[in-house]
Every structure is written in C-alpha cells, then in structure tokens.
Enzyme design. Structure first.
Site, PDB file in Angstrom:
ATOM      1  N   TYR A  80      96.903   7.892 -29.473  1.00  0.00           N
ATOM      2  CA  TYR A  80      95.696   7.140 -29.863  1.00  0.00           C
ATOM      3  C   TYR A  80      94.459   7.773 -29.226  1.00  0.00           C
ATOM      4  O   TYR A  80      93.444   8.024 -29.883  1.00  0.00           O
ATOM      5  CB  TYR A  80      95.882   5.685 -29.418  1.00  0.00           C
TER       6      TYR A  80
HETATM    7  N1  LIG Z   1      92.248  -2.968 -28.366  1.00  0.00           N
HETATM    8  C1  LIG Z   1      91.557  -2.455 -27.369  1.00  0.00           C
HETATM    9  O1  LIG Z   1      91.703  -2.863 -26.186  1.00  0.00           O
HETATM   10  C2  LIG Z   1      90.526  -1.375 -27.663  1.00  0.00           C
HETATM   11  C3  LIG Z   1      89.858  -0.805 -26.573  1.00  0.00           C
HETATM   12  C4  LIG Z   1      88.841   0.119 -26.834  1.00  0.00           C
HETATM   13  C5  LIG Z   1      88.519   0.466 -28.144  1.00  0.00           C
HETATM   14  N2  LIG Z   1      89.213  -0.080 -29.189  1.00  0.00           N
HETATM   15  C6  LIG Z   1      88.801   0.326 -30.537  1.00  0.00           C
HETATM   16  O2  LIG Z   1      87.768  -0.550 -30.954  1.00  0.00           O
HETATM   17  C7  LIG Z   1      87.726  -0.596 -32.391  1.00  0.00           C
HETATM   18  C8  LIG Z   1      87.640  -2.040 -32.838  1.00  0.00           C
HETATM   19  O3  LIG Z   1      88.739  -2.764 -32.308  1.00  0.00           O
HETATM   20  P1  LIG Z   1      89.229  -4.145 -32.973  1.00  0.00           P
HETATM   21  O4  LIG Z   1      90.082  -4.834 -31.974  1.00  0.00           O
HETATM   22  O5  LIG Z   1      88.075  -4.827 -33.605  1.00  0.00           O
HETATM   23  O6  LIG Z   1      90.163  -3.552 -34.139  1.00  0.00           O
HETATM   24  P2  LIG Z   1      90.980  -4.337 -35.258  1.00  0.00           P
HETATM   25  O7  LIG Z   1      90.817  -5.804 -35.127  1.00  0.00           O
HETATM   26  O8  LIG Z   1      92.372  -3.761 -35.251  1.00  0.00           O
HETATM   27  O9  LIG Z   1      90.215  -3.898 -36.592  1.00  0.00           O
HETATM   28  C9  LIG Z   1      90.376  -2.666 -37.177  1.00  0.00           C
HETATM   29  C10 LIG Z   1      89.911  -2.764 -38.602  1.00  0.00           C
HETATM   30  O10 LIG Z   1      90.087  -1.481 -39.221  1.00  0.00           O
HETATM   31  C11 LIG Z   1      90.430  -1.731 -40.553  1.00  0.00           C
HETATM   32  N3  LIG Z   1      91.130  -0.622 -41.169  1.00  0.00           N
HETATM   33  C12 LIG Z   1      92.334  -0.105 -40.843  1.00  0.00           C
HETATM   34  N4  LIG Z   1      92.676   0.863 -41.715  1.00  0.00           N
HETATM   35  C13 LIG Z   1      91.657   0.939 -42.617  1.00  0.00           C
HETATM   36  C14 LIG Z   1      91.413   1.723 -43.770  1.00  0.00           C
HETATM   37  N5  LIG Z   1      92.300   2.634 -44.199  1.00  0.00           N
HETATM   38  N6  LIG Z   1      90.277   1.538 -44.475  1.00  0.00           N
HETATM   39  C15 LIG Z   1      89.364   0.612 -44.072  1.00  0.00           C
HETATM   40  N7  LIG Z   1      89.526  -0.170 -42.985  1.00  0.00           N
HETATM   41  C16 LIG Z   1      90.667  -0.005 -42.272  1.00  0.00           C
HETATM   42  C17 LIG Z   1      91.366  -2.939 -40.505  1.00  0.00           C
HETATM   43  O11 LIG Z   1      91.386  -3.530 -41.778  1.00  0.00           O
HETATM   44  P3  LIG Z   1      92.383  -4.759 -42.136  1.00  0.00           P
HETATM   45  O12 LIG Z   1      91.801  -5.957 -41.455  1.00  0.00           O
HETATM   46  O13 LIG Z   1      92.314  -4.805 -43.616  1.00  0.00           O
HETATM   47  O14 LIG Z   1      93.733  -4.382 -41.601  1.00  0.00           O
HETATM   48  C18 LIG Z   1      90.715  -3.789 -39.435  1.00  0.00           C
HETATM   49  O15 LIG Z   1      89.848  -4.719 -40.006  1.00  0.00           O
HETATM   50  C19 LIG Z   1      88.970   0.144 -32.868  1.00  0.00           C
HETATM   51  O16 LIG Z   1      88.605   1.447 -33.259  1.00  0.00           O
HETATM   52  C20 LIG Z   1      89.847   0.210 -31.616  1.00  0.00           C
HETATM   53  O17 LIG Z   1      90.680   1.360 -31.618  1.00  0.00           O
HETATM   54  C21 LIG Z   1      90.204  -0.987 -28.967  1.00  0.00           C
END
Ligand SMILES: NC(=O)c1ccc[n+]([C@@H]2O[C@H](COP(=O)([O-])OP(=O)(O)OC[C@H]3O[C@@H](n4cnc5c(N)ncnc54)[C@H](OP(=O)(O)O)[C@@H]3O)[C@@H](O)[C@H]2O)c1
Length: 231
Positions: free
Chosen positions: A134
């Site tokens: 990742y």
């Molecule tokens: N989790 C952590 O602790 C953490 C820490 C630092 C940074 N981040 C990053 O911060 C960002 C936001 O996090 P989050 O928790 O808000 O993520 P999330 O809730 O998993 O949301 C990701 C979104 O991306 C969309 N997506 C996935 N594949 C796609 C595609 N092919 N086309 C269009 N949209 C697509 C998903 O759509 P669907 O709803 O339709 O599935 C979902 O709405 C991410 O990049 C994550 O990696 C996460």
C-alpha cells in the site's frame, strides 16, 4: 467567486465528511461528488450536492476523465482501494491518482489535491509492516505527482484515520514528520479524525500557499485554519 470542486472517491469516509462540510459552504464552493454507483447518491441528494457516476478510476480512460473534469477549479482525489488487494491498490492508489493528475492537466484544472498517507516517502517507516505494498503505491504516486512542474498539486498525508468527532485542531504540519519518527520511542498518537482531515482539505482549497506542498496531518492543538494558513 464560487469555486467549482470535483471530489473523486466521494462515497469514501473522508470524502463524505468533506462533501458534508462543502454542502454548508455553497456561497464559496460548488461541489460535484464523483461516485461509482448511483445507489450511493441519496446522501448527496439530501445534502443538495450534485453527484456523477461518470468517473470510475479503473475503467475510465484518461480522455474520458479529462473531458469530465473540464470547467472545474479544483479536483480532490480521496479514493483508495481500501485494502482490496494488490491489483486494486496499484490501479487506484498509484495509477489512478497519477491518471487523474494527468487528466487535471489535460482539462486545464487549476488545482489537484490528493489524500495520500503519512510518511509515504519514508521507507524505514513502513517497510517492515503489513502495509508495505500500500505504501509503495502511495510513495510513487506522491513522487510522480509532486515532480510534475506543470501541476498545482497539494498532497495531504494523514496518519491513522479515525471515525471520531472533529477536534478542529491539528499538529503543526512542519513538526509532524519529526514527531512521527519518535512514535515507537515516545508513544505519540499519530491518528487524526477523518473530519479534521476534511477541514484541512477545505483550508488547503482556500489557501494557495499550499500549492506544491506536502501537508502531513496528525491530531494536535493548533486551530486547523491557523495551521494550514501558515504553510
Ligand atoms: N485508513 C487509514 O488509516 C488511512 C491513513 C492515511 C491515509 N489513508 C488514505 O486516505 C484516503 C481516504 O481514506 P478513506 O478512509 O476515506 O477511504 P475509503 O472510505 O476506503 O474510501 C475510498 C473511496 O474510493 C472509492 N474507490 C475505490 N475504487 C474506486 C474506483 N475504481 N473508482 C472510483 N472510486 C473508487 C471507493 O468507492 P466505493 O465507496 O464505491 O467503494 C470509496 O468511496 C485513501 O486514499 C486512504 O488510502 C487512509
């Protein structure tokens, strides 16, 4: 003047918080939520925010994304594969972010804001963790985008995301990376509520001094507007 904002990955947890906040700022921002499935649309209808299913980051090619993004003032990319396998991680978090940044340039959109991850650039931080693949995706997306001299990029790099109430505060972004280096020794908390990340995105949209900057984000004691304003 109202800024027209495209939020990609709008159904995600950070982006949902962002869109909710933008919905309360309609004199400042006109927002279009890009989602994958119209069945996700009702929450945006309730907020009075328009949504579109025109962009699937994996399925849509560069030209289609660029054509769809023409006329926007800024694009926020907050999509992520969410741990759904290496293929999707590379197609969304790495190639998807880069492809959308290329589309932003083709469409002559003034700004591109990417939600990445804390210390993506620092291999030592993540190499011996289960999140190595990742972080490799995040690192190279960040590098390619930040080396693009023709793009007004801003890369926000939050720590562990939490579904907690917003605090309205963050750590000074200039201090975050050195704090994160000490976490194992001093047990610092490198998490942040998603809602505070959303507010930091809004302050970055408001503040052109965040262009071509990395903004590492963890919880802290400084008002978000003040912390982002001094970048
Ligand atoms: N989790 C952590 O602790 C953490 C820490 C630092 C940074 N981040 C990053 O911060 C960002 C936001 O996090 P989050 O928790 O808000 O993520 P999330 O809730 O998993 O949301 C990701 C979104 O991306 C969309 N997506 C996935 N594949 C796609 C595609 N092919 N086309 C269009 N949209 C697509 C998903 O759509 P669907 O709803 O339709 O599935 C979902 O709405 C991410 O990049 C994550 O990696 C996460």
């Amino acid at each position: 003047m109202v800024s027209k904002i495209a939020v990609i990955g709008a159904n995600g947890k950070v982006a949902t918080q962002l869109v909710q906040k933008l919905a309360n700022l309609k004199t400042e921002f006109e927002t279009i939520a890009f989602i994958r499935d119209s069945s996700q649309g009702s929450k945006f209808d309730q907020l009075g925010i328009k949504y579109s299913t025109k962009i699937d980051i994996i399925e849509s090619n560069l030209e289609k994304i660029a054509n769809t993004l023409k006329g926007f003032d800024a694009v926020v990319f907050s999509a992520g594969a969410g741990g759904k396998g290496l293929d999707k991680t590379f197609a969304v978090d790495l190639d998807g972010a880069v492809k959308v940044s290329e589309a932003v340039k083709l469409a002559k959109v003034k700004r591109f804001l990417l939600v990445s991850a804390l210390k993506s650039q620092d291999r030592e931080f993540w190499w011996n963790t289960p999140l190595r693949s990742y972080f490799i995706a995040k690192k190279y997306a960040d590098e390619i985008i930040s080396r693009d001299e023709d793009l007004n990029w801003t890369i926000l790099q939050p720590g562990h995301l939490k579904d907690e109430n917003d605090t309205g505060k963050i750590e000074d972004p200039l201090r975050v990376n050195s704090i994160a280096n000490k976490i194992s020794k001093e047990n610092h908390d490198i998490s942040i509520p998603r809602s505070d990340v959303a507010q930091a995105i809004i302050e970055s949209l408001r503040n052109e001094s965040t262009i071509k900057k990395f903004i590492p984000l963890i919880r802290g004691e400084i008002d978000i507007k003040e912390a982002i304003g001094k970048i």
